[in-house]
Write an enzyme that holds these catalytic residues in place. Structure first.
Site, short mmCIF file in Angstrom:
data_model
loop_
_atom_site.label_atom_id
_atom_site.label_comp_id
_atom_site.label_asym_id
_atom_site.label_seq_id
_atom_site.Cartn_x
_atom_site.Cartn_y
_atom_site.Cartn_z
N ASP A 14 113.96 -35.11 51.04
CA ASP A 14 112.88 -34.65 51.92
C ASP A 14 111.50 -34.88 51.32
O ASP A 14 110.48 -34.58 51.95
CB ASP A 14 113.07 -33.17 52.27
CG ASP A 14 113.06 -32.27 51.02
OD1 ASP A 14 112.76 -32.76 49.92
OD2 ASP A 14 113.36 -31.07 51.17
N GLY A 15 111.45 -35.39 50.08
CA GLY A 15 110.16 -35.70 49.46
C GLY A 15 109.43 -34.47 48.92
O GLY A 15 108.32 -34.57 48.43
N ARG A 39 109.17 -46.35 32.49
CA ARG A 39 110.48 -45.87 32.04
C ARG A 39 111.35 -47.06 31.67
O ARG A 39 111.06 -48.19 32.05
CB ARG A 39 111.18 -45.14 33.20
CG ARG A 39 110.33 -44.12 33.89
CD ARG A 39 110.55 -44.15 35.41
NE ARG A 39 109.55 -43.32 36.08
CZ ARG A 39 109.72 -42.04 36.36
NH1 ARG A 39 110.85 -41.47 36.09
NH2 ARG A 39 108.75 -41.34 36.92
N ASP A 80 116.19 -43.79 34.10
CA ASP A 80 114.91 -43.62 34.81
C ASP A 80 114.16 -42.40 34.30
O ASP A 80 113.01 -42.18 34.67
CB ASP A 80 115.14 -43.52 36.32
CG ASP A 80 116.19 -42.47 36.68
OD1 ASP A 80 117.31 -42.55 36.16
OD2 ASP A 80 115.87 -41.56 37.46
P1 AMP Z 1 115.43 -37.08 39.24
O1 AMP Z 1 116.83 -36.58 39.21
O2 AMP Z 1 114.40 -36.01 39.50
O3 AMP Z 1 115.09 -37.93 38.08
O4 AMP Z 1 115.32 -38.02 40.54
C1 AMP Z 1 116.11 -39.15 40.73
C2 AMP Z 1 115.64 -39.90 41.95
O5 AMP Z 1 115.76 -39.10 43.13
C3 AMP Z 1 114.19 -40.35 41.91
O6 AMP Z 1 114.14 -41.60 42.55
C4 AMP Z 1 113.49 -39.28 42.72
O7 AMP Z 1 112.28 -39.73 43.26
C5 AMP Z 1 114.51 -38.99 43.79
N1 AMP Z 1 114.39 -37.63 44.37
C6 AMP Z 1 114.74 -36.45 43.78
N2 AMP Z 1 114.50 -35.42 44.61
C7 AMP Z 1 114.00 -35.93 45.76
C8 AMP Z 1 113.56 -35.39 47.01
N3 AMP Z 1 113.60 -34.08 47.26
N4 AMP Z 1 113.10 -36.25 47.95
C9 AMP Z 1 113.06 -37.57 47.72
N5 AMP Z 1 113.46 -38.15 46.59
C10 AMP Z 1 113.93 -37.35 45.60
MG MG Z 2 113.40 -38.69 37.38
#
Ligand code: AMP
Ligand code: MG
Length: 486
Positions: free
Chosen positions: A126-127, A184, A253
């Site tokens: 949901d961003g 990264r 990442d």
């Molecule tokens: P993370 O686990 O926070 O490192 O995120 C892994 C990936 O998921 C990254 O590409 C983030 O931008 C994406 N992501 C995590 N949470 C959300 C969210 N609520 N909406 C959109 N993308 C997300």
């Molecule tokens: Mg991340």
């Protein structure tokens, strides 16, 4: 998007130099922005006026709905190995790079948002981000900074006024993050996967100028870049281990080229010493367990090497040989950094200690694990033993007689209690206290959060009234679980 007064000037260097990895985008509107926490010392350090940041216009910069003239916010593309599986297109799904600025020391810093709305990389997400997890990143990253561990910084958390749907409806927030960059390992994997050698080279050149400028003068600049990242990560992960930090989601990442800790999702600090400790609810195999972190870092660096191969040598076999040789340095560098840090934690600085310490340390860690001793408070109690009062530390161990024999050998090396107190923190963000502060903040009460931030901002000097920030969780807190995808 309206234009802010010229308080801040933002460059768009990443977007200019690496346009293929930058999608111009803008932050979602925030219905009712309200400042939850502002990092005034950091604002001042960055040359930003805290009073202006608190103003309605300042808040709009902090959530990205107003940006300075000339700024060009972007969502950054990156790839990544998540729990070992390769995802070629991750990227900022809910984050934006607002731009870069020069701090008063002349260092280039990224101004970045998390929770600022869906981007083309959002996939099913949901961003958005909820207040609790953004404050969690704020608290833990600032605690890491106070512990002298390289990290991205948190400038502010602003509640958006927009609810976020998780298991329940939660208040939404945007975190304003500052980092020396957001490059990264996954950025290199993305560039490599495009098959465009020019993009990969530009990315490496960008990384060299921003983070490891010495590499430019090396005989082989791209190999020197790889070695600089190895050195930075060996040192970083050693510091995590020494302080008992469990990152929890060391996907490629989430590993920076700068050597700063990034992405405070399911992270937590150890209490009872146990290398198998895992907090993240999705880490079922324990891939990112406390004791696995050095090996995972090395594995991630091997993925970086793969991405860099075309820059290392035209002949793939020779490129692999160069990368393997450089990566071979990781274990020694990690082990040297960790051993030196552990000797300091034990107050040992003499040359003699260097020879004796390894077996002494191994035996100690076994004792700590057997007795499930609280890792952080142990070292402060041990410093009291160095000053002659051994009762507190003996009381932490199940078998005081064996521990007495250990202490006798340790004391013979002349431990320096003041050195110990300079490197062993009293106050860390304890899991039960963090949860309590986040729950209160989510419900609108920021006092517990402010008190916690105050405690962890100055971790080494004992202060009266802060006893509960130094104590492990009560028994009834139970096994701690943390969550990704917050
Ligand atoms: P993370 O686990 O926070 O490192 O995120 C892994 C990936 O998921 C990254 O590409 C983030 O931008 C994406 N992501 C995590 N949470 C959300 C969210 N609520 N909406 C959109 N993308 C997300
Ligand atoms: Mg991340």
């Amino acid at each position: 998007m309206t234009v802010a007064p010229p308080t801040v000037t933002l460059d768009n260097r990443f977007a200019r130099e690496l346009a293929e990895m930058a999608v111009p985008w803008q932050a979602a509107e925030t219905p009712d922005p309200r400042l939850l926490v502002l990092n005034e010392p950091l604002a001042v350090e960055l040359g930003l006026d805290p009073a202006w940041l608190r103003s309605p216009e300042g808040l709009r910069l902090l959530v990205g709905t107003v940006v300075p003239a000339g700024a060009a916010p972007v969502a950054q593309a990156y790839a990544g190995h998540q729990f070992g599986g390769f995802a070629p297109r991750l990227g900022d799904g809910r984050a934006l790079l607002l731009g870069e600025f020069l701090d008063p020391d002349g260092r280039l810093r990224d101004l970045h948002l998390k929770g600022s709305g869906r981007t083309p990389f959002a996939r099913g997400g949901d961003g958005l981000a909820a207040v609790g997890p953004m404050l969690r990143e704020y608290v833990i990253s600032e605690a890491m900074h106070a512990l002298n561990i390289p990290t991205t910084r948190s400038l502010a958390v602003v509640a958006t006024g927009r609810p976020v749907r998780r298991e329940t409806m939660l208040p939404g927030a945007v975190l304003t993050r500052v980092a020396s960059s957001h490059l990264r390992v996954g950025s290199f994997q993305y560039a490599r996967a495009t098959g465009d050698p020019d993009l990969l080279r530009r990315l490496a050149d960008h990384a060299i100028t921003r983070h490891h400028p010495g590499a430019a003068d090396a005989e082989h600049p791209y190999l020197a870049l790889f070695e600089a990242v190895i050195a930075a990560q060996a040192s970083l992960v050693a510091q995590w281990m020494l302080v008992g930090f469990v990152h929890g989601v060391m996907n490629t990442d989430n590993m920076t080229i700068s050597g700063e800790t990034i992405d405070y999702g399911p992270c937590a600090f150890l209490e009872a010493f146990d290398p198998a400790t895992v907090y993240s609810s999705i880490d079922e195999g324990g891939r990112y367990a406390y004791g696995n972190q050095p090996v995972v870092a090395e594995w991630n660096l091997a993925r970086l090497a793969e991405a860099l191969l075309p820059l290392l040598h035209d002949d793939q076999e020779k490129a692999v040989a160069l990368a393997v040789e450089s990566l071979g340095g990781f274990r020694r560098q990690y082990s040297d950094a960790w051993s030196a840090g552990m000797r300091a934690k034990l107050g040992l600085s003499s040359g003699l200690a260097e020879e004796i310490a390894p077996s002494l340390v191994d035996e100690l860690l076994t004792l700590l694990q057997e007795s499930r001793v609280d890792y952080t408070s142990f070292f402060r109690a041990l410093a009291r033993a160095a000053r002659g009062d051994a009762d507190p530390v003996r009381g932490l161990l199940l078998d005081p007689a064996t521990f007495d024999a250990w202490m006798k050998r340790w004391r013979a090396l002349g431990p320096d209690a003041d050195l110990m107190d300079r490197v062993n923190p009293i106050y860390i963000p304890r899991n039960h206290v963090v949860e309590e502060a986040l729950a209160a903040a989510t419900g609108g009460d920021l006092d517990p959060l402010d008190r916690l931030l105050d405690a962890v901002a100055s971790p080494y000097v004992q202060r009266p009234g802060l006893e509960r920030y130094a104590a492990p969780a009560p028994e009834d807190f139970g096994a701690y679980r943390t969550f990704c995808g917050t």
